[in-house]
Design an enzyme around this catalytic site. Structure first.
Site, PDB file in Angstrom:
ATOM      1  N   ASN A  21       0.069  -1.465   0.025  1.00  0.00           N
ATOM      2  CA  ASN A  21      -0.261  -0.159  -0.212  1.00  0.00           C
ATOM      3  C   ASN A  21       1.126   1.307   0.189  1.00  0.00           C
ATOM      4  O   ASN A  21       1.296   1.495  -1.259  1.00  0.00           O
ATOM      5  CB  ASN A  21      -1.233  -0.026   0.870  1.00  0.00           C
ATOM      6  CG  ASN A  21      -1.021  -0.431   2.246  1.00  0.00           C
ATOM      7  OD1 ASN A  21      -0.038  -1.332   2.830  1.00  0.00           O
ATOM      8  ND2 ASN A  21      -1.314   0.962   3.217  1.00  0.00           N
ATOM      9  N   ASP A  22       0.678   2.226   0.953  1.00  0.00           N
ATOM     10  CA  ASP A  22       1.059   3.327   1.103  1.00  0.00           C
ATOM     11  C   ASP A  22       2.649   3.322   0.613  1.00  0.00           C
ATOM     12  O   ASP A  22       3.868   2.474   1.494  1.00  0.00           O
ATOM     13  CB  ASP A  22       1.222   4.015   2.308  1.00  0.00           C
ATOM     14  CG  ASP A  22       0.174   3.710   3.196  1.00  0.00           C
ATOM     15  OD1 ASP A  22      -1.235   3.780   2.088  1.00  0.00           O
ATOM     16  OD2 ASP A  22      -0.074   4.343   4.097  1.00  0.00           O
ATOM     17  N   GLN A  39       4.749   0.971   2.161  1.00  0.00           N
ATOM     18  CA  GLN A  39       3.904  -0.112   3.040  1.00  0.00           C
ATOM     19  C   GLN A  39       3.564  -1.718   2.300  1.00  0.00           C
ATOM     20  O   GLN A  39       3.292  -2.232   1.422  1.00  0.00           O
ATOM     21  CB  GLN A  39       2.727  -0.080   3.642  1.00  0.00           C
ATOM     22  CG  GLN A  39       2.533   1.521   3.804  1.00  0.00           C
ATOM     23  CD  GLN A  39       2.701   0.616   5.719  1.00  0.00           C
ATOM     24  OE1 GLN A  39       2.617   0.255   6.280  1.00  0.00           O
ATOM     25  NE2 GLN A  39       3.982   1.160   6.272  1.00  0.00           N
ATOM     26  N   SER A  81       2.770   3.685   8.371  1.00  0.00           N
ATOM     27  CA  SER A  81       3.997   4.343   6.824  1.00  0.00           C
ATOM     28  C   SER A  81       4.079   5.595   7.247  1.00  0.00           C
ATOM     29  O   SER A  81       4.540   6.054   9.263  1.00  0.00           O
ATOM     30  CB  SER A  81       2.388   5.299   6.509  1.00  0.00           C
ATOM     31  OG  SER A  81       1.836   4.356   5.460  1.00  0.00           O
ATOM     32  N   ASP A 146       1.258   8.154  10.806  1.00  0.00           N
ATOM     33  CA  ASP A 146       2.102   8.492   9.866  1.00  0.00           C
ATOM     34  C   ASP A 146       2.851  10.140   8.986  1.00  0.00           C
ATOM     35  O   ASP A 146       2.473  11.057   8.422  1.00  0.00           O
ATOM     36  CB  ASP A 146       0.477   8.472   8.430  1.00  0.00           C
ATOM     37  CG  ASP A 146       0.107   7.537   8.153  1.00  0.00           C
ATOM     38  OD1 ASP A 146       0.573   6.241   8.796  1.00  0.00           O
ATOM     39  OD2 ASP A 146      -1.904   7.904   7.575  1.00  0.00           O
ATOM     40  N   GLU A 198      -5.542  10.442   7.208  1.00  0.00           N
ATOM     41  CA  GLU A 198      -4.517   9.792   6.851  1.00  0.00           C
ATOM     42  C   GLU A 198      -3.452  10.278   6.408  1.00  0.00           C
ATOM     43  O   GLU A 198      -3.342  11.375   5.532  1.00  0.00           O
ATOM     44  CB  GLU A 198      -5.054   8.306   6.713  1.00  0.00           C
ATOM     45  CG  GLU A 198      -5.688   7.421   7.193  1.00  0.00           C
ATOM     46  CD  GLU A 198      -5.724   6.342   7.099  1.00  0.00           C
ATOM     47  OE1 GLU A 198      -5.361   5.211   7.181  1.00  0.00           O
ATOM     48  OE2 GLU A 198      -6.062   6.004   5.737  1.00  0.00           O
ATOM     49  N   TRP A 286      -9.030   1.885  -0.998  1.00  0.00           N
ATOM     50  CA  TRP A 286      -9.216   0.344   0.756  1.00  0.00           C
ATOM     51  C   TRP A 286     -11.023  -0.656   0.291  1.00  0.00           C
ATOM     52  O   TRP A 286     -10.341  -1.382   0.584  1.00  0.00           O
ATOM     53  CB  TRP A 286      -9.934   1.369   1.577  1.00  0.00           C
ATOM     54  CG  TRP A 286      -7.365   1.400   2.233  1.00  0.00           C
ATOM     55  CD1 TRP A 286      -7.079   2.932   2.834  1.00  0.00           C
ATOM     56  CD2 TRP A 286      -6.417   0.029   2.578  1.00  0.00           C
ATOM     57  NE1 TRP A 286      -5.632   2.263   2.611  1.00  0.00           N
ATOM     58  CE2 TRP A 286      -6.114   1.236   3.006  1.00  0.00           C
ATOM     59  CE3 TRP A 286      -6.593  -0.912   2.575  1.00  0.00           C
ATOM     60  CZ2 TRP A 286      -4.567   0.289   3.354  1.00  0.00           C
ATOM     61  CZ3 TRP A 286      -5.890  -1.756   2.818  1.00  0.00           C
ATOM     62  CH2 TRP A 286      -3.916  -1.292   3.427  1.00  0.00           C
TER      63      TRP A 286
HETATM   64  C1  FRU Z   1      -3.185   4.028   5.076  1.00  0.00           C
HETATM   65  C2  FRU Z   1      -3.011   3.521   6.190  1.00  0.00           C
HETATM   66  C3  FRU Z   1      -2.101   4.884   7.403  1.00  0.00           C
HETATM   67  C4  FRU Z   1      -1.130   3.554   7.624  1.00  0.00           C
HETATM   68  C5  FRU Z   1      -1.195   2.854   6.939  1.00  0.00           C
HETATM   69  C6  FRU Z   1      -0.589   1.353   7.097  1.00  0.00           C
HETATM   70  O1  FRU Z   1      -3.572   3.254   3.921  1.00  0.00           O
HETATM   71  O2  FRU Z   1      -3.988   3.250   6.388  1.00  0.00           O
HETATM   72  O3  FRU Z   1      -3.017   5.601   8.049  1.00  0.00           O
HETATM   73  O4  FRU Z   1       0.364   3.514   8.262  1.00  0.00           O
HETATM   74  O5  FRU Z   1      -2.464   2.664   6.174  1.00  0.00           O
HETATM   75  O6  FRU Z   1      -0.761  -0.231   6.363  1.00  0.00           O
END
Ligand code: FRU
Length: 497
Positions: A21-22, A39, A81, A146, A198, A286
């Site tokens: 992800n991020d 991530q 993150s 984050d 986030e 998501w």
């Molecule tokens: C955003 C998030 C962040 C968190 C991460 C966890 O997509 O939810 O807030 O740090 O992904 O993987």
């Protein structure tokens, strides 16, 4: 990783295997290499077990996958993150013998709490040592995450923006040394709140067409769920920042992108506002990211999620909307392979491109109209469609010169999901006085990014056809006789082996 699969993007970054992800920790090192962390769940094709995956690139297209950079400390811990900086002047004291030490600042997630921790690297960000006295910002909350850190030159301090997600608050902290952090102010309940805030970013940008050296600060906040289109989206606010407080210029909420797959983006550390800023964004949502059909059956078979291409950014005054974030695909020409079609005086007509021979399956296209003179030209339109000759599945989109732009991903059959909305559109930004209108885009097997008027609007959308798209139809219609349309379609070079 196997980068050959039919849904595997060829000019976009995707992880070798597992779930991504991020984007995290983005910085350019002293030798000019770009570092992208992300991530990463290396053990399953769904979100969880968060590590910091790592890749490097000299040009932001050709990436080399590197070893995982930061591991969780135990089975119930996740490295969430965060960001990274170069501590040139050894403010932290970690780097007595070098001026290129790297510090990562990230959230440690456990069932009990989220804290902000740091780790330092002597070797340009390839390996990290966790700070012995973590956390640097303790908390008893499970909703505090984050951190994005920048160096604020006028106050000679590090500045962090960090989310208190369910309080709809962005905390601003400062620090002389990356270790001791002082809360300075909060930005509260700005824009659409969604269910949570986030991944904030705070970045200074030049203003195109403004006075020389004119800049403003942009605060970007990702919200999830609760986007108007459903799921995740990124909003931004333009304002000023004095080292402790962010003050927006107005109350307008704007989005970075008008489709559904642009979230949790991050800006590269250390790029001055005299240059265009550079971001990379997670091209997913998501709502359905854990279900998309790229995973294969076993870990190692497939992957989930891609990043956007690197985007360049600056601010520009648009006559109707005022100041806006411009977002364009950075240096896309560097991956252009060959010209498939080109017409510099198309008029009201259609171009067909059979690209079944293009090995990457990836294209870049542009359509530019100039000389729009009368209100009749507002009937004009540019439309594109990418089709599978085998199955008839398609992705299409286009723009009316009057200003509307749209994108339809509902005619591919490889993924059915109640939240996988079919069609996106955005209304009117035509500027009559210019008499011109432009659209460009990148299509790359399972992701499309389009850009209007060199980035005044953009959209990122993933899609999952059962058989590869291999034909393009590009049509210009309804423009006045003296207007000129020039269109071009190019194949893109696969950057993955
Ligand atoms: C955003 C998030 C962040 C968190 C991460 C966890 O997509 O939810 O807030 O740090 O992904 O993987």
């Amino acid at each position: 990783g196997n980068y050959a699969g039919p849904l595997r993007p060829q000019v976009h970054f995707s992880p070798p295997q597992g779930f991504m992800n991020d984007p995290n920790g983005m910085f350019r090192d002293a030798e000019g290499t770009y570092h992208l962390y992300y991530q990463y769940n290396p053990t399953a094709n769904v979100a969880g077990n968060q590590h910091w995956g790592h890749a490097t690139s000299r040009d932001l297209y050709n990436w080399t996958n590197q070893a995982i950079a930061i591991f969780p400390g135990g089975p119930t811990e996740g490295i969430f993150s965060g960001s990274a900086v170069i501590d040139w002047n050894n403010t932290s004291g970690f780097f007595p013998d070098q001026n290129n030490g790297v510090v990562a600042i990230y959230t440690v997630n456990t069932p009990e709490r989220q804290t902000q921790d740091i780790a330092y690297s002597y070797d340009n960000g390839f390996s990290f040592t966790k700070y012995e006295k973590n956390p640097v910002i303790p908390s008893d909350s499970t909703q505090f995450r984050d951190p994005k850190v920048i160096w604020h030159e006028p106050t000679s301090r590090w500045v962090m923006v960090v989310a208190y997600p369910i309080d709809f608050e962005i905390g601003i902290f400062s620090s002389p040394n990356l270790i001791d952090w002082t809360p300075e102010s909060n930005v509260s309940r700005i824009g659409l709140t969604g269910l949570q805030y986030e991944c904030p970013n705070l970045v200074e940008m030049r203003v195109d067409g403004g006075e020389d050296g004119d800049t403003h600060w942009v605060l970007l906040i990702s919200i999830n769920p609760g986007a108007p289109l459903g799921g995740s989206i990124t909003e931004y606010f333009i304002g000023d920042f004095n080292g402790t407080h962010f003050v927006p210029l107005d109350a307008t909420t704007r989005f970075t992108d008008f489709a559904k797959d642009n979230y949790a983006g991050q800006f590269f550390y250390g790029i001055g506002a005299d240059q265009d800023q550079i971001s990379i964004n997670w091209a997913s949502n998501w709502q359905y990211t854990n279900d998309v059909p790229t995973a294969g059956k076993e870990i190692g078979d497939g992957f989930r999620s891609a990043m956007s291409v690197a985007r360049g950014h600056y601010l520009k005054e648009l006559p109707r909307q005022g100041l806006a974030l411009i977002s364009y695909p950075l240096d896309i020409v560097s991956v252009v392979e060959s010209e498939l079609a080109r017409n510099d005086s198309l008029g009201n007509s259609t171009v067909f491109v059979d690209y079944s021979n293009v090995q990457s399956g990836a294209l870049y296209f542009e359509a530019n109209i100039t000389g729009l003179t009368d209100s009749a030209s507002l009937q004009g339109a540019i439309n594109f469609k990418f089709l599978s000759s085998a199955s008839g599945e398609s992705i299409s989109g286009g723009t009316y010169v009057s200003g509307d732009v749209w994108l339809d991903r509902g005619r591919t059959n490889g993924f059915s999901n109640p939240y996988f909305n079919d069609k996106f559109s955005q209304a009117g930004i035509y500027r009559e006085e210019l008499g011109e209108w432009r659209i460009s885009g990148i299509i790359d097997r399972s992701i499309i990014e389009i850009f209007l008027n060199d980035g005044e609007l953009s959209a990122s959308s993933v899609f999952f056809p059962n058989s590869p798209l291999d034909m393009m139809v590009l049509t210009v219609s309804g423009i006045n006789e003296t207007a000129i349309a020039n269109v071009g379609v190019w194949s893109l070079r696969a950057v993955w082996e």
